[in-house]
Design an enzyme around this catalytic site. Structure first.
Site, PDB file in Angstrom:
ATOM      1  N   THR A  44       0.823  -1.217   0.000  1.00 43.84           N
ATOM      2  CA  THR A  44       0.000   0.000   0.000  1.00 43.84           C
ATOM      3  C   THR A  44       0.846   1.252   0.000  1.00 43.84           C
ATOM      4  O   THR A  44       0.484   2.256  -0.605  1.00 43.84           O
ATOM      5  CB  THR A  44      -0.914  -0.003   1.246  1.00 43.84           C
ATOM      6  OG1 THR A  44      -1.854  -1.048   1.101  1.00 43.84           O
ATOM      7  CG2 THR A  44      -1.644   1.318   1.419  1.00 43.84           C
ATOM      8  N   SER A  91       1.704  -7.701  -0.600  1.00 48.97           N
ATOM      9  CA  SER A  91       2.471  -8.643   0.233  1.00 48.97           C
ATOM     10  C   SER A  91       1.727  -9.934   0.567  1.00 48.97           C
ATOM     11  O   SER A  91       2.329 -10.875   1.092  1.00 48.97           O
ATOM     12  CB  SER A  91       2.924  -7.958   1.519  1.00 48.97           C
ATOM     13  OG  SER A  91       1.857  -7.837   2.438  1.00 48.97           O
ATOM     14  N   THR A 124       1.464  -4.319   4.190  1.00 51.57           N
ATOM     15  CA  THR A 124       1.240  -4.535   5.623  1.00 51.57           C
ATOM     16  C   THR A 124       0.710  -5.933   5.925  1.00 51.57           C
ATOM     17  O   THR A 124       0.821  -6.407   7.045  1.00 51.57           O
ATOM     18  CB  THR A 124       0.230  -3.511   6.155  1.00 51.57           C
ATOM     19  OG1 THR A 124      -0.993  -3.663   5.408  1.00 51.57           O
ATOM     20  CG2 THR A 124       0.755  -2.100   6.031  1.00 51.57           C
ATOM     21  N   LYS A 197      -0.134  -7.074  12.881  1.00 56.72           N
ATOM     22  CA  LYS A 197      -1.162  -6.212  12.288  1.00 56.72           C
ATOM     23  C   LYS A 197      -2.473  -6.565  12.998  1.00 56.72           C
ATOM     24  O   LYS A 197      -2.919  -7.702  12.953  1.00 56.72           O
ATOM     25  CB  LYS A 197      -1.259  -6.462  10.783  1.00 56.72           C
ATOM     26  CG  LYS A 197      -2.291  -5.576  10.082  1.00 56.72           C
ATOM     27  CD  LYS A 197      -2.239  -5.746   8.557  1.00 56.72           C
ATOM     28  CE  LYS A 197      -3.261  -4.838   7.882  1.00 56.72           C
ATOM     29  NZ  LYS A 197      -3.221  -4.976   6.400  1.00 56.72           N
TER      30      LYS A 197
END
Ligand code: DAS
Length: 361
Positions: A44, A91, A124, A197
């Site tokens: 991102t 990712s 992320t 996360k």
């Protein structure tokens, strides 16, 4: 200044003092900025959306590293920056092969005297995993900082530019030396081992809920308040320099009414290790336990982890690991236990030695 000295002498001494301070300040300003290499992988932070209000449903991995650097001219105040586009992917598509290539590139660069630190821009979704893989395979004390963004660069209040600026100044800081691989987003500094996360979309998504963040970045300066107690980087025993693949390790998830189908399919597909992300303290459902025992008998290494997210997964707690010859994941999440088990299996399949690794890293 004493009043019985001749005025001319007093003025001369004052002038000398002023010159010394001025030279000192120039010397300080001219002090060489650290050399930081930015390795861009996508995500991102390199994403773009249809409008300034698009914060979900944008396209990740569309902006190149040179554009990322140009968007933050202030980087040149904190480091001599060079950029390399190593991948350009969202990712969720990161693979073991990407990790091996990245670890080798990082180690090659950090062995160079003209590289003082590395920043890796990354999506992320798997940032915490790549960070932990590097925490166990980087052979240098020099800072390695992973950074991402929760909003694309095109969005109102995009977090990428300030996250990148903070990550570069952290990688340029002597305070970050020897701390292990670091994750820097949202003005916070986290350890690769313990960060995760925790929110699908908000800028404060990266947290270390119970074991705690390492520090903050504020006003262009890093502030450390704690350090990890676990081994990492130069103190880790894993060497990937000659590896082209990693052992296949998969994760099965525990939940009410779970059955052994997924586990059996993964074992049949050749998994060398299985992480069982169980309910609670890693409990094994009666429908799954026999399949785990059978897998162990075939030589598959079984690690008991928890889906819960915090706390110690205690050996011989919810299952008799001594009797079953299973490994307990300690405080590692299932996705990080997978990484440690993959690397452990490059060295040994002895479960006692592997259990010790889960208490060490
Ligand atoms: N798909 C996500 C990724 O690349 C976008 C992001 O959050 O970075 O991880």
């Amino acid at each position: 200044m004493s009043h019985n000295l001749p005025d001319r002498l007093v003025r001369t001494v004052q002038t000398l003092l002023a010159c010394t301070m001025l030279l000192g300040s120039y010397a300080g300003a001219a002090e060489k900025l650290a050399n930081v290499t930015i390795l861009a992988t996508g995500g991102t932070i390199a994403g773009s959306g249809a409008s300034a209000t698009t914060t979900v449903g944008y396209t990740a991995a569309t902006v190149g590293v040179d554009t990322l650097i140009k968007a933050v001219p202030e980087l040149s105040n904190v480091a001599q920056v060079k950029g390399e586009q190593v991948f350009q992917i969202a990712s969720e598509n990161m693979t073991n092969e990407h990790w091996l290539a990245l670890a080798k590139r990082v180690n090659t660069l950090l062995a160079q005297a003209d590289v003082d630190g590395i920043v890796i821009t990354h999506g992320t979704d798997t940032l915490e995993e790549t960070a932990y893989f590097l925490d166990l395979t980087v052979k240098s004390k020099k800072p390695v900082v992973l950074v991402g963004a929760m909003r694309p660069g095109t969005a109102l209040s995009a977090d990428g530019p300030i996250n990148l600026y903070n990550a570069v100044l952290l990688a340029a800081s002597r305070d970050a030396v020897g701390k292990g691989v670091l994750v820097a987003l949202n003005d916070q500094i986290h350890s690769a081992r313990d960060v995760s996360k925790t929110n699908t979309s908000t800028p404060d998504s990266f947290k270390t809920p119970e074991l705690g963040l390492l520090g903050y970045i504020q006003g262009g300066k890093p502030y450390f308040y704690r350090a990890s107690t676990r081994k990492h980087t130069v103190d880790a025993e894993f060497d990937v320099s000659k590896l082209t693949t990693l052992p296949q390790v998969d994760i099965v998830y525990g939940y009410a009414n779970v059955g052994p189908v997924a586990l059996n399919a993964l074992v049949a597909a050749g998994a060398k290790g299985i992480i069982h992300a169980g309910v609670g303290d890693g409990s094994l459902a009666a429908t799954v336990k026999p399949a785990l025992v059978a897998a162990r008998k075939q030589g598959v290494v079984i690690v008991r982890a928890s889906r819960v997210g915090q706390g110690i997964l205690a050996r011989n707690g919810e299952a008799n690991d001594d009797e079953l010859d299973f490994v307990a994941a300690d405080t590692l999440s299932a996705q990080k236990a997978r990484i440690l088990l993959m690397l452990a299996l490059t060295k040994t399949s002895d479960t006692k030695a592997i259990q010790q690794m889960f208490y060490t890293y």
